[in-house]
Design a protein around this motif. Sequence first.
Motif: not given
Length: 424
Positions: A168-188
């Motif tokens: 994670t980081g500032t590169w995420l600004e105004n981007r939409l990310v789609l995850f499958d369950l392998a990436y599931f984490k509330y902190r993320r």
Amino acid sequence: MRRLTTLFPSEFLEEHAEELGVVERDRKLQIPAFVWSFVFGFAAGERRTLAGFRRSYNSTADEPISPGGFYQRLTPSLVEYLRDLVERGLDEVAVPDAVGADIDRFKDVMIADGTVLRLHEFLSDEYEARHEEQAGAKLHLLHNATDQTIERLDVTDEKTHDSTLFKTGTWLENRLVLFDLAYFKYRRFALIDENGGSFVSRLKQNANPVITEELREWRGRAIPLEGKQLRAVLDDLDRRYIDVEVEVEFKRGPYEGTRSLDTKRFRVVGVRNEDADDYHLYVTNLSREEFFPADLAQIYRCRWEVELLFRELKTQYDLDEFDTSNEHVVKILLYAALLSLLVSRDLLDLVTEQADDELVFPPERWAATFRSHAQLILHDLGEHLGYSPPPLLERLIKDAQKIHKQRPILQETLATATQPRCES
């Protein structure tokens, strides 16, 4: 052919190979033919093998190469070289168009995913698998569905969790990310939200957050949900959609040796699956004002395009068949498969440009067509590059003859074994 030589110009292929030490300065190996043989070096119905790549090279280049001369080129330098070509191709070539919903408000739509590759058991030390007496690698991709490019590619052992490679980081600004369950984490999810990004993920089966608010009003005597845990009410619901706000608890990252607990509120959406009589549940930070439950389900289906991409790599380019115990050869075959996919996509773009607008080219049908014509494309490309391979009869003699004179072939062994023995 001009399309292919623009993607990977011969001068670039030769200069970069010399920079990395893939070829010597006398250039006995014709590196453009070598590269294109790995891209097109398979025939319809056959597996991709090193012997097949060598035969493809010998049918293209001016001078054939012996088995020993070919295999000694399979070095870590070649691995690095082919990976560089893949990264160059990723910047130039589109992969499947995955965006079907109206999501122009985002800078990019990103899809994170990974797939397991089964390897020879002798590689279990280098590529540790989840099960004993096995070896496995994992290919991780970060796919930009908006630009139709792959922004990041990693190869690890099977036990490396997909989640650890997503930063994670500032590169995420105004981007939409789609995850499958392998990436599931509330902190993320919290960090994505705090960096100005958005996400949609399936909700894990064991996730049971507390509902804090209903985001949709229901007529009649609807079951109240506020204050209840999500899983406790699912079986009692018969509505088409669930749209609620939930509160989740998670641990923050380590700070001065401790990890503090924190809470965050997200949106959980359920879309009823009538066939299974249950709900597809999604967690997101997208607002109800902009995205209804059906919109989220449609957006999440974009992930299926990456699954199709992995399936194409495995079924058409043998990405899941590594019958070798050599770690370098595994990586060479992996990058060769990715190069084949990228070149296939580039030619599909060309075909789409030249064809009538009403024609449609399904990716998997195109992949099968590309595979069946690979040898013809390689032949035409060799002519375009000015190669003059030896006459066909000469190549057949060189490829078909017994290589090791001291090693008897099966028929000779059987003939000797069945001869009557002379009486002593």
